[in-house]
Design a protein around this motif. Sequence first.
Motif, PDB file in Angstrom:
ATOM      1  N   LEU A  71       0.824  -1.211   0.000  1.00 26.65           N
ATOM      2  CA  LEU A  71       0.000   0.000   0.000  1.00 26.65           C
ATOM      3  C   LEU A  71       0.854   1.254   0.000  1.00 26.65           C
ATOM      4  O   LEU A  71       0.461   2.280  -0.571  1.00 26.65           O
ATOM      5  CB  LEU A  71      -0.940   0.004   1.201  1.00 26.65           C
ATOM      6  N   GLU A  72       2.025   1.206   0.658  1.00 26.07           N
ATOM      7  CA  GLU A  72       2.920   2.368   0.620  1.00 26.07           C
ATOM      8  C   GLU A  72       3.355   2.636  -0.822  1.00 26.07           C
ATOM      9  O   GLU A  72       3.466   3.800  -1.244  1.00 26.07           O
ATOM     10  CB  GLU A  72       4.149   2.110   1.497  1.00 26.07           C
ATOM     11  N   LEU A  73       3.585   1.575  -1.592  1.00 22.15           N
ATOM     12  CA  LEU A  73       3.944   1.751  -2.992  1.00 22.15           C
ATOM     13  C   LEU A  73       2.771   2.259  -3.815  1.00 22.15           C
ATOM     14  O   LEU A  73       2.922   3.160  -4.649  1.00 22.15           O
ATOM     15  CB  LEU A  73       4.454   0.428  -3.571  1.00 22.15           C
ATOM     16  N   ILE A  74       1.592   1.696  -3.584  1.00 27.66           N
ATOM     17  CA  ILE A  74       0.415   2.130  -4.338  1.00 27.66           C
ATOM     18  C   ILE A  74       0.125   3.599  -4.078  1.00 27.66           C
ATOM     19  O   ILE A  74      -0.344   4.325  -4.966  1.00 27.66           O
ATOM     20  CB  ILE A  74      -0.794   1.237  -3.981  1.00 27.66           C
ATOM     21  N   ALA A  75       0.442   4.072  -2.880  1.00 29.85           N
ATOM     22  CA  ALA A  75       0.197   5.476  -2.541  1.00 29.85           C
ATOM     23  C   ALA A  75       1.015   6.433  -3.392  1.00 29.85           C
ATOM     24  O   ALA A  75       0.653   7.614  -3.517  1.00 29.85           O
ATOM     25  CB  ALA A  75       0.493   5.710  -1.061  1.00 29.85           C
ATOM     26  N   ILE A  76       2.131   5.959  -3.987  1.00 32.46           N
ATOM     27  CA  ILE A  76       2.944   6.847  -4.819  1.00 32.46           C
ATOM     28  C   ILE A  76       2.787   6.547  -6.312  1.00 32.46           C
ATOM     29  O   ILE A  76       3.455   7.169  -7.133  1.00 32.46           O
ATOM     30  CB  ILE A  76       4.434   6.777  -4.431  1.00 32.46           C
ATOM     31  N   LEU A  77       1.919   5.597  -6.659  1.00 30.81           N
ATOM     32  CA  LEU A  77       1.700   5.249  -8.066  1.00 30.81           C
ATOM     33  C   LEU A  77       0.549   6.086  -8.620  1.00 30.81           C
ATOM     34  O   LEU A  77      -0.619   5.755  -8.449  1.00 30.81           O
ATOM     35  CB  LEU A  77       1.381   3.755  -8.210  1.00 30.81           C
ATOM     36  N   ASP A  78       0.881   7.173  -9.284  1.00 29.95           N
ATOM     37  CA  ASP A  78      -0.155   8.052  -9.832  1.00 29.95           C
ATOM     38  C   ASP A  78      -0.675   7.565 -11.182  1.00 29.95           C
ATOM     39  O   ASP A  78      -1.813   7.839 -11.550  1.00 29.95           O
ATOM     40  CB  ASP A  78       0.393   9.484  -9.989  1.00 29.95           C
ATOM     41  N   GLY A  79       0.156   6.858 -11.918  1.00 30.52           N
ATOM     42  CA  GLY A  79      -0.229   6.457 -13.259  1.00 30.52           C
ATOM     43  C   GLY A  79      -0.765   5.036 -13.310  1.00 30.52           C
ATOM     44  O   GLY A  79      -1.180   4.450 -12.311  1.00 30.52           O
TER      45      GLY A  79
END
Length: 390
Positions: free
Chosen positions: A220-228
């Motif tokens: 989820l920490e990674l998904i939080a920075i995935l804008d595209g």
Amino acid sequence: MTLSVNLCGGFGEKGRTSIAVDDGETCILLDAGIKVGAAGDDYHPRLPRPAERIFALFVTHAHEDHIGALPWLSERGFLGPVFMTEQTRAEMPATLAQYAQPTDLAGFRPEAMDIRLIEEGQSVNIGGLRVTSGASGHVAGGLWFHVTGGNSRLGYAGDVVPQSTVFPMRPIPECELLILDCSYGVDTVSGPERAEAIARWIDAHPGAAVLPTPLSGRSLELIAILDGRFAIASDMRGALLQQIARSGRPELSQRVARAEDWSPGQPLPDCALLVHDAMGQAGPSVAALEQAVADAAPVLLSGHLPEGSPGAILRAAGKADWLRMPTHPTLAENLAIWNRAGRPAALGHSCPPDALHALHSALPALDPTVQTGASVPLIERRCLESPDRQ
């Protein structure tokens, strides 16, 4: 009453995190993990007494280095209650299936275990010990534990993330001995700085790219920075949505909803792909990394890589990049935890000896010499109080 703290695993090493607290009559375990990449007796915790004489087990979260030895403990005669959150209980089967040894799983019947669900902030009495929990910030349903026996208090951080952008962490109360999560040693780089570096890496690799990650926590920490645009292993979707429901970021469910599904055997999608586990040791990441190598697709690893794990081998061969996605405390965060807990004596888990010695120079109250197998007496509260605190 004199408490002793037995270091069953995770001290001077990474993995098999486990602590036993004993008042001479009652003995409880805080976590029971396994050590990925180890063999024989080094795979499981070193128990200070036979398993049938352990009164209870308290589990911080469902990562393998904190819960993977549960079937082994049961096989050796442990019959006490196991305390964990509902989220940890839901994630436990997948973790055990991937990491517990087959011989331990053969006769394991989780439905026969006395699993008792607890919530953040709840206290439980076991004999003369009182165990209180608090939210760790590491994963959904993750906890730290605070143990009181007589005039002695122990704070056990488990895995904590003080400044998580997804899961809140509550402060650990004052104690006489604090066991810190020292996974990152003296690392001072903040979470936002790390997140920006990972975002730049993703922007620089717009096509197919594989990002192995734990099923819970860092994903989820990674998904939080995935804008595209991005994709996830199809079996992650339900678990991610359950975690988001217990997080402070409900809007992340929209990102998961738009993520594309991927399954082993399919071509890699032409975007960032999140797969579990983080080491390439199990789950869909095994097939994803094999496909990435075959296609010469970029790979970004972002956490601990045990020696000999597929992720470590790929990194050593120059076939994978590595950027840390913080899911443990930095040096400044551990100092803040220690100050808030009353500046007590301290130990550090999940950290090799050389890094512990470096950490000691910044936090002199931390003893860098103790290792797995040691027993540490817990000093009573009145012995530590100075006149200006009475």
